[in-house]
Design an enzyme around this catalytic site. Structure first.
Site: not given
Ligand SMILES: NC(=O)c1ccc[n+]([C@@H]2O[C@H](COP(=O)([O-])OP(=O)(O)OC[C@H]3O[C@@H](n4cnc5c(N)ncnc54)[C@H](OP(=O)(O)O)[C@@H]3O)[C@@H](O)[C@H]2O)c1
Length: 267
Positions: A141, A154
């Site tokens: 990130s 985080y």
């Molecule tokens: N969105 C942003 O602004 C942003 C910015 C920078 C980096 N990121 C990074 O990008 C990645 C994806 O984030 P996102 O924005 O797509 O978030 P999201 O929409 O909340 O998706 C998170 C995913 O992780 C899965 N997950 C959560 N806990 C889990 C567990 N214990 N075991 C297996 N799967 C699990 C969730 O599925 P289930 O709930 O079905 O398990 C979901 O599919 C993350 O690593 C985040 O830190 C995001």
């Protein structure tokens, strides 16, 4: 059974960036395995991809914070005759709020997923990646670039991901394995709600890369063997600011920004 089904393994594929990665990898001709806890969402995505005339992805519903989850995943893929060519280490979450007020177990859970599971998966599937001359894409990130008061664990977890990934890029290049750290800026997904951010703060800054642009930048960077990818000019400017402006200037600003974003759901 022969391990002849080369796949891209995408964690956290039930929504957000992970689901977009699945659509993109499928569109670029990769066979897939999708992992997250919510089986119904993974099945719906697998049906969508399979319904478009492509191979239906393998679906493995798993909580990756359970200690033996990576080994269990490896066993299930082996039983299905699948061998990992690309690992998208995407599953992760953040929690917004003061360190002392957020529950300890939820903050440790973040380390379990963002750090522990990501590291274990990279290790468990490295022999596959090497055999298939593939690579791993680790979700860091722009938060990896500086400490983040108000979201301290985080930011620290993502600094770990960036550091590990850059080191592995160098270590694994001679073994034919590409490693890319993807550093997205804010993208509206399930992330913000899980982090406990107030809905009115969800609007990303103008011009910031959206979900599609973010995953395309990650995919293209991985295939090109780039060490670090920050999608879009706005995020590149934000990342450069975080990396180069002295912390005594950025820390109070980040603390104020995180405080404005609220933290109700995270408590
Ligand atoms: N969105 C942003 O602004 C942003 C910015 C920078 C980096 N990121 C990074 O990008 C990645 C994806 O984030 P996102 O924005 O797509 O978030 P999201 O929409 O909340 O998706 C998170 C995913 O992780 C899965 N997950 C959560 N806990 C889990 C567990 N214990 N075991 C297996 N799967 C699990 C969730 O599925 P289930 O709930 O079905 O398990 C979901 O599919 C993350 O690593 C985040 O830190 C995001």
């Amino acid at each position: 059974m022969n391990e002849d089904r080369k796949i891209a393994l995408i964690t956290g594929a039930s929504e957000g960036l992970g689901a977009e990665f699945a659509r993109l990898f499928a569109a670029r001709g990769h066979d897939l395995a999708l992992v997250a806890r919510r089986q119904d969402r993974l099945d719906a995505l697998a049906d969508e991809i399979g319904g478009g005339g492509r191979p239906r992805p393998l679906v493995i519903a798993l909580d990756l914070t359970v200690p033996d989850a990576p080994a269990q995943l490896a066993a299930e893929l082996k039983a299905a005759g699948a061998s990992v060519q690309y690992l998208v280490n995407n599953a992760g979450y953040g929690l917004n709020g003061p360190f002392g007020e957020l529950p300890l177990d939820a903050q440790i859970g973040m380390i379990d997923l963002n750090v522990h599971a990501l590291t274990a998966l990279a290790h468990v599937f490295l022999p596959d990646l090497e055999r298939n001359r593939g690579g791993m894409l680790n979700l860091a990130s722009i938060a990896a670039m500086a400490p983040g008061p108000g979201m301290a664990v985080y930011y620290a977890s993502k600094a770990f991901v960036l550091s590990l990934s850059e080191a592995l890029t160098e270590e694994l290049r001679p073994r034919g394995v590409r490693v890319t750290a993807l550093c997205p800026g804010p993208v509206v997904t399930g992330f913000q709600e899980r982090a406990g951010m107030a809905p009115e703060t969800l609007k990303p800054p103008p011009g910031v890369a959206g979900a599609r642009e973010t995953v395309e930048a990650g995919y293209n960077g991985l295939m090109a063997g780039r060490r670090v990818v920050t999608p879009g000019l706005v995020n590149q400017a934000l990342a450069a600011g975080l990396a180069w402006i002295p912390h005594w200037i950025t820390l109070p600003q980040l603390a104020a920004r995180q405080a404005r974003r609220g933290g109700e759901a995270a408590k």
